[in-house]
Design an enzyme around this catalytic site. Structure first.
Site, PDB file in Angstrom:
ATOM      1  CG  ASN A 359      -2.161  -0.743   1.135  1.00  0.00           C
ATOM      2  OD1 ASN A 359      -2.324  -1.527   0.215  1.00  0.00           O
ATOM      3  ND2 ASN A 359      -3.068  -0.557   2.066  1.00  0.00           N
ATOM      4  CG  HIS A 429      -2.326  -7.538  -1.412  1.00  0.00           C
ATOM      5  ND1 HIS A 429      -3.388  -7.873  -2.209  1.00  0.00           N
ATOM      6  CD2 HIS A 429      -2.874  -7.195  -0.208  1.00  0.00           C
ATOM      7  CE1 HIS A 429      -4.515  -7.737  -1.530  1.00  0.00           C
ATOM      8  NE2 HIS A 429      -4.246  -7.336  -0.317  1.00  0.00           N
TER       9      HIS A 429
END
Length: 510
Positions: A359, A429
């Protein structure tokens, strides 16, 4: 990865996507056309692409059409997020977007390799002792901090101010009992301000501390060394290195030991990062209202700032401050976990394999020009020989990619292949959600979830494993990994098999 409460509520009103459909270009590749730009690149098998709901696809198109965006990638784990989908890569050489970073700035993964064979934790009593020792040092859940863990590290206001400006500097690491060598095993051990200096961060921090919404700065610093709620976790693993020559060679370079115990952590910038991100969203949304600027697709979560503007500089500084907290938070968690293992099993040694974000916005070279690569629930994937890895321990092999799946099916360590250039050097991810939290609570059975953990001999600190975090709430991890491998983005190096999980059992906070 983390999705705001507001966005979760909005996603309940399912958007009906009416744009062009995806066009398959290979076993695990496709294109999603837009009306006015080059198409969005999509990575995932047909089975995975069918998990992309209408809101996810609409958010992808909205993001691709936003000002200054030159590339948009959808990874196999994609699902609806904050403005932009979770599991996307968004590139702009001219604008910075808070949405494709999200409210948990620099949410990340880290992996600690221990010198213990799997047999050392076979006894359930030993694992229970380890869970207790870790929880005495690393609290979990929203608002939890050092006061909730009797053996945590105390971080005062002065040290907090230093670490959010310097990141994992030698002085900060020594003050917290973190091995200084671990800084070389980080994707980024520190972040600088908008002008590539720490002075900019110091100046920005002073201004922030004058604001009412930062009056709790000292309390937020006391969250250092803790996990959040929701999908954050700590997980004790057994490493299973792949059988190919390349897998064994790369595993050795990474410092992975087949058959030994490791510890995987997932966390971010906690309440401090949330304060910074929330403040930025409010500020930029107010600016758009004042200036009368149209929002991309009318979405207030896709606010932006042109690079070079005061607004962009402030955001880049705030993002760096939050990212520095997240970095030190992870390193401290790993130091505390190692300390817990040493308490229960004296003489235990360990080293950090890698720490990597999913992120963050990073300044990188895309198509031979500098650009800000926003990775929202997406992981950097740079192969060996790439110029950006020169001087790192991974220059020849490529760096470790840490992909969490779920405790039942395991997690993975991968390494980028040359084909990763097609995805802006990025992969997913993790597995990615297939059921929203409320939906999971409605349709999943707690007894079934708990029995899966019992059958797998996987322990937890929770009386009942959070049902909205159950394995069935996530996409098929093997199919996700098959997508990555079939698309030529990355190869598997090792699987991680869970032996126990540290999780927040209270209401999810992300």
């Amino acid at each position: 990865m983390n999705t705001s409460t507001a966005n979760r509520q909005r996603s309940n009103d399912r958007t009906t996507y009416t744009g062009p459909g995806m066009i398959a270009t290979g076993e695990a590749t496709a294109l999603l056309p837009t009306e006015t730009t080059p198409p969005i690149k999509v990575f995932g098998t047909q089975a995975i692409r069918e998990t992309f709901d209408d809101l996810c696809l609409q958010q992808a198109v909205n993001s691709r059409l936003a000002p200054g965006v030159t590339d948009l990638v959808l990874n196999p784990d994609a699902h609806c997020g904050y403005g932009a989908p979770v599991g996307c890569v968004m590139v702009s050489p001219t604008h910075i977007y808070p949405g494709p970073v999200g409210v948990d700035i620099k949410c990340s993964m880290s992996l600690l390799q221990l010198d213990l064979p799997a047999e050392a934790i076979e006894d359930r009593k030993v694992r229970r002792q380890l869970i207790s020792a870790i929880c005495q040092r690393t609290p979990t859940g929203a608002g939890k901090g050092q006061r909730n863990a009797e053996k945590s590290r105390h971080v005062n206001r002065s040290l907090g101010r230093q670490l959010v400006v310097e990141g994992a500097s030698e002085d900060v690491c020594e003050s917290l009992g973190i091995p200084t060598s671990w800084a070389f095993r980080c994707e980024d051990s520190f972040h600088l301000g908008h002008d590539d200096t720490t002075d900019a961060l110091g100046t920005r921090l002073e201004k922030l501390l004058e604001r009412r919404d930062m009056s709790n700065f000292s309390d937020k610093m006391k969250q250092l060394g803790s996990y959040g709620g929701g999908n954050h976790f700590g997980e004790c693993e057994v490493v299973e290195v792949g059988q190919s020559d390349r897998a064994r060679e790369v595993a050795h370079a990474f410092g992975l030991t087949d058959g030994n115990v490791a510890f995987l952590s997932h966390c971010g910038s906690r309440g401090f990062g949330h304060n910074l991100a929330s403040g930025q969203f409010r500020h930029l949304q107010n600016k758009f209202d004042q200036w009368g600027i149209p929002l991309p697709a009318g979405d207030r979560q896709l606010v932006y700032a042109p690079l070079g503007s005061n607004e962009a500089n402030d955001y880049l500084d705030d993002m760096a401050l939050g990212a520095n907290f997240a970095t030190v938070n992870h390193l401290l968690i790993n130091a505390l976990v190692l300390e817990a293992f040493q308490e229960v099993i004296p003489g235990t040694k360990g080293h950090l394999v890698y720490f990597i974000s999913h992120n963050i916005a990073r300044k990188e070279s895309v198509n031979n020009r500098p650009a800000w690569v926003h990775r929202k629930g997406a992981t950097r994937a740079i192969p060996g020989g790439h110029h950006s890895l020169v001087g790192t321990p991974f220059a020849k092999t490529g760096h470790p990619i840490l992909l969490p799946g779920n405790p039942r099916d395991g997690s993975a360590v991968m390494v980028a292949d040359e084909g990763a250039e097609a995805s802006c050097y990025s992969v997913n991810h993790g597995a990615g959600r297939v059921l929203g939290r409320r939906h999971a609570k409605r349709v999943l059975d707690q007894t079934t979830v708990d029995s899966e953990f019992e059958c797998g001999d996987i322990l937890s600190n929770c009386r009942q494993y959070p049902i909205d975090e159950a394995p069935a709430a996530y996409k098929d991890f093997d199919e996700v990994l098959r997508s990555v491998k079939s698309a030529g983005l990355a190869s598997e190096v090792a699987r991680l098999k869970a032996r126990f999980v540290i999780k927040d059992a209270s209401k999810a906070d992300d």
